[in-house]
Design a protein around this motif. Sequence first.
Motif, mmCIF file in Angstrom:
data_model
loop_
_atom_site.group_PDB
_atom_site.id
_atom_site.type_symbol
_atom_site.label_atom_id
_atom_site.label_comp_id
_atom_site.label_asym_id
_atom_site.label_seq_id
_atom_site.Cartn_x
_atom_site.Cartn_y
_atom_site.Cartn_z
ATOM 1 N N GLY A 147 61.051 103.767 17.174
ATOM 2 C CA GLY A 147 59.877 104.172 17.259
ATOM 3 C C GLY A 147 58.663 103.472 16.421
ATOM 4 N N ASN A 148 59.243 102.447 15.589
ATOM 5 C CA ASN A 148 58.419 101.743 14.697
ATOM 6 C C ASN A 148 57.834 100.520 15.400
ATOM 7 O OD1 ASN A 148 58.471 103.796 12.893
ATOM 8 N ND2 ASN A 148 59.911 102.672 11.562
ATOM 9 N N PHE A 149 56.917 99.890 15.020
ATOM 10 C CA PHE A 149 56.266 98.722 15.576
ATOM 11 C C PHE A 149 55.639 97.985 14.507
ATOM 12 C CE2 PHE A 149 53.795 102.442 16.526
ATOM 13 C CZ PHE A 149 52.556 102.179 16.244
ATOM 14 N N ASN A 150 55.398 96.540 14.781
ATOM 15 C CA ASN A 150 54.816 95.658 13.966
ATOM 16 C C ASN A 150 53.230 95.647 14.374
ATOM 17 O OD1 ASN A 150 56.766 94.840 12.747
ATOM 18 N ND2 ASN A 150 57.377 93.302 14.299
ATOM 19 N N LEU A 151 52.489 95.003 13.375
ATOM 20 C CA LEU A 151 51.097 94.687 13.613
ATOM 21 C C LEU A 151 50.863 93.350 14.219
ATOM 22 C CD1 LEU A 151 47.900 95.339 13.333
ATOM 23 C CD2 LEU A 151 48.305 94.476 10.870
ATOM 24 N N VAL A 156 44.363 94.910 19.043
ATOM 25 C CA VAL A 156 43.735 95.807 17.934
ATOM 26 C C VAL A 156 41.979 96.091 18.466
ATOM 27 C CG1 VAL A 156 42.592 95.853 15.598
ATOM 28 C CG2 VAL A 156 44.822 95.106 15.921
ATOM 29 N N GLY A 157 41.897 97.270 18.245
ATOM 30 C CA GLY A 157 40.260 97.825 18.648
ATOM 31 C C GLY A 157 39.746 98.438 17.513
ATOM 32 N N LEU A 158 38.555 97.889 17.306
ATOM 33 C CA LEU A 158 37.565 98.369 16.447
ATOM 34 C C LEU A 158 36.423 98.758 16.927
ATOM 35 C CD1 LEU A 158 37.231 94.915 14.368
ATOM 36 C CD2 LEU A 158 39.093 96.785 14.176
ATOM 37 N N ILE A 159 36.385 100.439 16.415
ATOM 38 C CA ILE A 159 35.289 100.919 17.002
ATOM 39 C C ILE A 159 34.275 100.814 16.135
ATOM 40 C CG2 ILE A 159 34.475 103.461 17.596
ATOM 41 C CD1 ILE A 159 37.264 103.863 18.648
ATOM 42 N N GLY A 160 33.043 100.157 16.174
ATOM 43 C CA GLY A 160 31.987 99.925 15.222
ATOM 44 C C GLY A 160 32.317 98.349 14.668
ATOM 45 N N PHE A 210 46.430 99.376 17.898
ATOM 46 C CA PHE A 210 46.077 99.895 16.596
ATOM 47 C C PHE A 210 44.616 100.021 17.026
ATOM 48 C CE2 PHE A 210 49.763 97.705 15.336
ATOM 49 C CZ PHE A 210 49.966 98.257 14.174
ATOM 50 N N ILE A 211 43.849 101.264 16.711
ATOM 51 C CA ILE A 211 42.444 101.697 16.766
ATOM 52 C C ILE A 211 42.013 101.914 15.411
ATOM 53 C CG2 ILE A 211 41.100 103.222 18.085
ATOM 54 C CD1 ILE A 211 43.100 103.570 20.195
ATOM 55 N N ASP A 236 52.519 104.702 21.810
ATOM 56 C CA ASP A 236 52.836 103.630 21.053
ATOM 57 C C ASP A 236 51.880 103.069 20.379
ATOM 58 O OD1 ASP A 236 51.828 101.993 22.978
ATOM 59 O OD2 ASP A 236 53.520 100.542 23.167
ATOM 60 N N ALA A 237 50.947 103.791 19.903
ATOM 61 C CA ALA A 237 49.764 103.272 19.251
ATOM 62 C C ALA A 237 49.501 104.009 18.113
ATOM 63 C CB ALA A 237 48.444 103.312 20.272
ATOM 64 N N ALA A 238 48.478 103.536 17.102
ATOM 65 C CA ALA A 238 48.033 104.503 15.991
ATOM 66 C C ALA A 238 46.740 104.195 15.734
ATOM 67 C CB ALA A 238 48.738 103.665 14.786
ATOM 68 N N LEU A 239 46.144 105.502 15.429
ATOM 69 C CA LEU A 239 44.626 105.723 15.282
ATOM 70 C C LEU A 239 44.302 105.694 13.698
ATOM 71 C CD1 LEU A 239 41.730 106.435 16.755
ATOM 72 C CD2 LEU A 239 42.406 108.714 15.867
#
Length: 345
Positions: A147-151, A156-160, A210-211, A236-239
């Motif tokens: 379940g782990n994953f790389n960067l 990648v989403g940037l809010i702001g 990645f958010i 499979d994402a991270a906030l």
Amino acid sequence: MSRKPTVLVDPFFRKMDEIFSEWDLRRLPEIIDVVWGRSESMPMEDAVEALKEAEAVVCSSWRYGDVLYEAANLKAILTVSGAFPLDLDYGYCFANGIRVLSAAPAFGRQVAEMALGMAIACARGIVEGHQAMLDGTEIYSKAGNVGNFNLYGKRVGLIGYGGLARSLHPLLEPFGCRISVYDAWLGERYLRRLGVTPLPLEELMETSQFIFVLAVPSKENRALLDRALLERIRPDAALILVSRAHLVDFDALTELLHAGRFRAAIDVFPQEPLDPAHPIRSAPNVVLSAHRAGSVMEAHWEIGEMVLDDLEAIGKGVPPQRMQRAEPELAPRYASIRVKGHRSS
């Protein structure tokens, strides 16, 4: 030689040696005539009288009430908290040439560094792996990475795309990430010129692995990430939430994390200190931090550097350059972002 301006230096809750290095503490009286200049809060009656003559004030927030209208010499309000002050008549300040300055830029690099570290820790299960070693329940090698994953190479989403995002962007470049941005205040062509891809918020939430939540809180973006948007996040994402909890429906976020819908790393909370019984504490696949991203002591000296540099400019009769200036178009839109039970960063 330029005349030294008279400045009320009243930074409480900050301490003088917290924001000024030894060298800058020595430099301070060389640049300005210091009024007060102590770590303790100046008594209100004394501060009110001092402001009637001061040309600038260094403070953590505006606590001086209507004396603003009697401060005939005031040219600048320099805040050291990382946010623009509440309970301040910005219209009066703009109309009377009083600059309102924030030390927010001093926090950009430290928050960006922490955000990157939390993102990697979250995606690679570093915290859980450490705890398993302590508990004697570790799982070795490939089986321990399920379940782990790389960067590297991820979307990648940037809010702001303000100061925090612009500090984070160069840290992401070595990872070859494809960076998308949602920012309601910036135009698409401008964002493209900065090397990012503008996307509607719904699409960013659906496609990013990645958010990063980095936007400045405003009256328009309270609970911007509501349940419907949070439900769009990939499994499979991270906030990564590091600006303010103001931007997220925190109850919905907590429920979705307990349901195992995605991963998260969180540094900010709706109420701080966080209730010991808050269910976010027991959510799986979550990295939690006690609002520490922007509080590295050595980095706080950059606040003092900015304050001194801009006071020096004010003394020379030229515009300050280092601190963030409140703008007439934006000041009315900033939210009251003081977290209950917690002072600003």
